[in-house]
Enzyme design. Structure first.
Site, mmCIF file in Angstrom:
data_model
loop_
_atom_site.group_PDB
_atom_site.id
_atom_site.type_symbol
_atom_site.label_atom_id
_atom_site.label_comp_id
_atom_site.label_asym_id
_atom_site.label_seq_id
_atom_site.Cartn_x
_atom_site.Cartn_y
_atom_site.Cartn_z
ATOM 1 N N ASP A 88 3.273 2.193 -4.849
ATOM 2 C CA ASP A 88 3.315 2.245 -6.316
ATOM 3 C C ASP A 88 3.841 3.561 -6.854
ATOM 4 O OD1 ASP A 88 0.962 3.462 -5.435
ATOM 5 O OD2 ASP A 88 -0.266 2.713 -7.094
ATOM 6 N N GLU A 128 -6.408 9.832 -14.971
ATOM 7 C CA GLU A 128 -6.780 10.064 -13.575
ATOM 8 C C GLU A 128 -5.891 11.111 -12.926
ATOM 9 O OE1 GLU A 128 -8.086 7.700 -9.576
ATOM 10 O OE2 GLU A 128 -8.368 6.895 -11.575
ATOM 11 N N SER A 167 -13.103 1.860 -8.135
ATOM 12 C CA SER A 167 -14.209 2.094 -9.063
ATOM 13 C C SER A 167 -13.790 3.027 -10.194
ATOM 14 C CB SER A 167 -15.409 2.683 -8.315
ATOM 15 O OG SER A 167 -15.055 3.874 -7.626
ATOM 16 N N GLU A 171 0.837 -1.205 0.000
ATOM 17 C CA GLU A 171 0.000 0.000 0.000
ATOM 18 C C GLU A 171 0.865 1.245 0.000
ATOM 19 O OE1 GLU A 171 -3.153 -0.028 -1.256
ATOM 20 O OE2 GLU A 171 -3.449 -1.555 0.287
ATOM 21 N N GLY A 208 -12.263 1.788 -1.795
ATOM 22 C CA GLY A 208 -10.886 1.347 -1.976
ATOM 23 C C GLY A 208 -10.736 0.181 -2.932
ATOM 24 N N LEU A 209 -11.771 -0.092 -3.746
ATOM 25 C CA LEU A 209 -11.719 -1.197 -4.705
ATOM 26 C C LEU A 209 -11.551 -0.703 -6.140
ATOM 27 C CD1 LEU A 209 -14.498 -3.515 -3.207
ATOM 28 C CD2 LEU A 209 -12.033 -3.531 -2.765
ATOM 29 N N ASP A 215 -3.667 0.407 -9.844
ATOM 30 C CA ASP A 215 -5.081 0.127 -10.088
ATOM 31 C C ASP A 215 -5.347 -0.162 -11.555
ATOM 32 O OD1 ASP A 215 -5.254 0.688 -7.432
ATOM 33 O OD2 ASP A 215 -6.335 2.582 -7.670
ATOM 34 N N TYR A 265 -5.137 11.906 1.579
ATOM 35 C CA TYR A 265 -4.295 11.132 0.662
ATOM 36 C C TYR A 265 -3.228 12.033 0.049
ATOM 37 C CZ TYR A 265 -3.087 8.075 -3.296
ATOM 38 O OH TYR A 265 -2.418 7.300 -4.209
#
Length: 389
Positions: A37, A160, A127, A34, A124-125, A172, A221
């Site tokens: 990246d 993004e 989308s 986590e 946190g998946l 992601d 974040y």
């Protein structure tokens, strides 16, 4: 968790008066790795069965018309007067991909695009990445252009980062594009080399949604990332061989401690130790050592909670409850943090009971009705397109 593509295609035809072609992209969960990246480190995600489906058909003009069944809203843009930044709207993710493809001279005609997804928002998946990759697959088909999965991922990430304005890393979009069923994907986020690792058939991935929402495009974040980058800059100045935090060791960090804030030190400590945990997790998967893998997940959660300070009380409660249930091998927060989901490794024979008990005990402890999903690793968007899905 699958969306009916036949129903979506029929709805698209009814709305726009012509048949479309559908493409799907899954969600993802990160087993471990986590906030590594965007500093060139290692991650170990897999694709899961939530998905976004994009159905596209050509127009004879230069308009991009997008419809979201989730928001029940249709918007249109002129392709010859493309915005250069998002406007804080759901369509930013689709139009960001149009913008990013055009930056690489991949241009489409006008199009009608219907989008529907069932990935829980703010959990946190991923989308947003699921939408981006599904839309990219649809637009590339319309443009009759094929590019490698790695390139699709980098184009979607640019959408993004630079159009939507969310400072995400590459993980992601990469796993959602390139995942393979029944495998976890170990990604080197600097070289984009990846390795498919076996998942034991007697293990289930159980995801628990705390129902505490977050948005990674703003706030905490962004602060954490700035703290990481400040620490990384100090390390690079001390040792030019350290190009990214991934190059640093704990000895390097300890030597630099007096030159950075305590917050930067702890954020960097999380990332350096997390990279080590990912590589240990690779060995555990290859060796079938699930107990070792579970211990790594618990350690990763403590690091996210204490060093990165990106957990939430409700998420901590989910991890504590999971640890006490039969069949639980490991548990941790997954995703950007500040709410969202936990990922749990559970022995298959206990998975359904684990999910039921975790939901009940969380409701008693936190007063919140969690959503619990028992998942398997599924194909990414490229494999789905090749299979005609």
């Amino acid at each position: 968790m699958n969306i009916s593509t036949q129903e979506l295609a029929a709805d698209h035809t009814e709305r726009f008066g012509q048949q479309g072609t559908s493409f799907s992209a899954p969600a993802r969960v990160n087993l471990i790795g986590e906030h590594t990246d965007y500093t060139g480190g290692f991650v170990l995600p897999l694709a899961i069965g939530f998905e976004t489906t994009a159905t596209i058909s050509p127009r004879t003009d230069r308009k991009a018309v997008l419809y979201s069944s989730n928001f029940d809203e249709q918007v249109e843009y002129e392709l010859d007067a493309m915005p250069q930044k998002g406007r804080g709207h759901w369509s930013d993710y689709g139009m960001g991909v149009v913008w990013s493809l055009a930056k690489d001279d991949i241009k489409t005609s006008g199009f009608n695009l219907s989008v529907e997804g069932n990935v829980p928002l703010g959990s946190g998946l991923s989308s947003s990445a699921s939408v981006e990759v599904a839309v990219a697959m649809a637009l590339l088909s319309l443009a009759e252009t094929e590019i490698p999965g790695e390139k699709i991922a980098t184009l979607c990430r640019r959408a993004e980062n630079d159009f939507v304005g969310a400072p995400s890393g590459i993980m992601d979009q990469f796993v959602i594009t390139n995942a393979v069923a029944e495998k976890a994907l170990l990604l080197d986020c600097r070289s984009l080399e990846f390795y498919l690792l076996p998942l034991r058939p007697d293990i289930r991935i159980v995801i628990a949604n705390s129902m505490v929402k977050h948005s990674i495009a703003e706030g905490a974040y962004r602060d954490r990332r700035e703290e990481v980058e400040a620490g990384q800059a100090v390390l690079s100045k001390m040792n030019p061989q350290i190009k990214l935090l991934r190059d640093a060791t704990m000895d390097d960090l300890k030597q630099a401690r007096g030159r950075m804030s305590d917050a930067s030190y702890r954020r960097c400590r999380h990332i350096i130790t997390e990279n080590a945990r990912v590589l240990e997790a690779r060995s555990a998967l290859f060796g079938g050592d699930m107990r070792k893998l579970g211990d790594l997940l618990f350690a990763a959660h403590i690091s996210m909670r204490d060093d990165f300070e990106a957990s939430a009380p409700e998420v901590d409660k989910l991890v504590d409850l999971a640890r006490s249930l039969p069949g639980c091998i490991g548990s941790r927060i997954t995703g950007g943090g500040f709410g969202g989901c936990t990922v749990n490794l559970v022995e298959a024979q206990y998975a359904d009971n684990f999910a039921e008990q975790l939901k009940l005990r969380y409701k008693d402890a936190a007063g919140i009705e969690a959503e619990i999903y028992v998942c398997e690793a599924v194909d990414g968007a490229v494999a789905r397109a090749k299979a005609g899905e």
